[in-house]
Scaffold this motif. Structure first.
Motif: not given
Ligand code: ANZ
Length: 455
Positions: A226-228, A246-248, A332-334, A419-421
């Protein structure tokens, strides 16, 4: 008197006695307390091995102990008898999977009997028999009625030589593990169970399992994943279209300098279409599709991409961001697209180094101030926001909420949970698995074979 234990003599004698007397047969008995002891059914692979002996001996000791203590013990046995190995053996030796399976069961049953386990053999079941799997089919139909079993198109690994779908683990460096042919991608309609409807229940369940090792619970929680975060909207530089990510880490939005899209994402070819880069992009996509998915998304795999000759705009700085297809972004994520922040994400850092892309520090390390040009790796710890407009000076973790609200207020984002699931794809077996009790009628589409759902 010094009598030797002679297993051939003693065990045979007593095993015959148990069989003749039906010692382990159970019938309902309201007078006695009941005890149900079920071990995992063996897969009829050919022969019983020492793992089986150990596992079933432990169960047998418990069953016998309880029986001696006066319990009415139900100790059943059966065979987990559907699966790919039977099909592979069938292809290899030209025999029906049922023959291979049942011969193995006969052999292994004799071996289990020689072990003298206290099973009620009258209750033996085999999961490949219709008497058993009709119940699975009934459950399937109930789930189908509730929309929990559904069909959708999806891409699978396909071996053209074996004419079979392969699991990711069965693709070795782009080749079929069985015959070495090149694996291709094929679109199929497949059946899924909608387990994602239960994602919160599954997570809550992890807190209600006292005595489970923390390691196992952590694995379970990570699997659900689960990611917010936020879904953010990036306008295209020269059209009214948008790219969503999608970004966290919306706290790093001012440092997002390029956009990455999963190689398999349909947008990749759409953006490259008709441009001089089209063929290069196509070649890249084809090549990446053949790379092992687990490997290419691991931290250690070389990050690779190709420029799509397209730009979008950073929604807060309005700066142009080049768009790349990348091998490490999951389709298939986000949303399948990632805003890349090379200064604070190591994968993005490596990508930017390789392709000479801009870096902007937005989280300052309080102990050792960072310079974008001299950084040797991404700074992934906490710090103070810089180059971030009105958010400068805030602690980045505290700014997460404020920046999310700001992006929402300017119509560039909304808070979401990801969600990863994934829903559970259940159509992997080709033949030797429970038949899905649906037929595809040319006129009415997918229909339940029984013409109505009843027990
Ligand atoms: C910008 C960013 C800046 C990110 C940073 C991280 C660090 P979790 O926690 O696993 O949910 N992400 C989003 N969709 C993705 C995809 N389809 N394939 C690969 N990576 C993907 O991870 C969320 C983070 O994973 C998101 O936040 C995105 O990168 C990346 F300093 O956004 B982040």
């Amino acid at each position: 008197m010094n009598r030797k234990y002679n297993p051939g003599e003693i065990e045979e004698k007593w095993q015959k006695f148990w069989e003749d007397e039906k010692t382990f047969k159970v019938i309902e008995d309201t007078e006695r307390e009941k005890y149900y002891l079920l071990e995992m059914f063996p897969y009829p692979s050919g022969k019983i091995h020492m793992g089986h002996v150990r596992n079933y001996t432990i169960g047998d000791v418990v069953a016998r102990y309880k029986k001696m203590r006066g319990y009415n013990v139900l100790h059943p046995i059966g065979w987990d008898s559907f699966g790919m190995p039977a099909e592979n053996a069938a292809i290899e030796h030209g025999i029906p999977p049922a023959k291979w399976t049942n011969e193995n069961i006969d052999f292994m049953k004799k071996q289990l009997k020689r072990m003298g386990f206290s099973y009620d053999w009258d209750r033996e079941i085999s999961t490949c028999e219709p008497e058993y799997y009709r119940w699975e089919q009934l459950f399937f139909l109930w789930m189908y009625e509730k929309g929990l079993a559904y069909k959708k198109g999806g891409s699978v690994n396909w071996c053209p030589a074996c004419k079979t779908v392969l699991a990711n683990e069965q693709v070795e460096a782009g080749l079929c593990w069985r015959c070495g042919s090149e694996v291709t991608e094929k679109y199929f309609d497949q059946w899924f169970f909608r387990i994602t409807d239960y994602v919160e229940e599954l997570l809550d369940g992890c807190d209600k399992l006292p005595g489970w090792p923390e390691r196992v619970l952590t694995m379970q929680r990570n699997w659900i994943g689960k990611s917010f975060g936020c879904e953010l909207v990036f306008p295209m530089a020269d059209s009214d279209d948008v790219i969503k990510v999608f970004t966290t880490r919306q706290d790093t939005i001012f440092g997002a300098t390029f956009m990455l899209i999963a190689a398999e994402h349909p947008l990749v070819m759409e953006l490259a279409k008709g441009k001089p880069v089209e063929q290069d992009v196509k070649d890249f996509v084809e090549r990446v599709k053949k790379q092992d998915k687990m490997m290419r998304t691991s931290d250690y795999y070389e990050k690779e991409g190709v420029f799509l000759d397209a730009f979008c705009l950073n929604p807060v700085t309005e700066k142009k961001m080049p768009i790349y297809a990348a091998n490490f972004v999951l389709a298939d994520y986000g949303t399948g697209c990632v805003m890349a922040v090379p200064t604070h994400d190591q994968r993005d850092f490596e990508f930017a180094e390789k392709y000479g892309l801009e870096r902007i520090v937005v989280i300052q390390n309080p102990a050792d101030p960072l310079e974008a040009d001299t950084m040797a790796e991404a700074y992934v710890d906490e710090g103070t926001l810089i180059n971030s407009g009105k958010f400068d000076g805030m602690k980045n973790m505290q700014a997460l909420e404020d920046i999310a609200e700001y992006l929402e207020s300017i119509g560039r984002g909304r808070k979401t949970i990801e969600y990863r699931l994934r829903d559970w794809g259940i159509s992997r077996q080709r033949y030797w698995g429970t038949p899905i009790p649906i037929i595809n009628c040319e006129k009415c589409g997918a229909i339940n074979r029984c013409g109505g759902i009843s027990a």
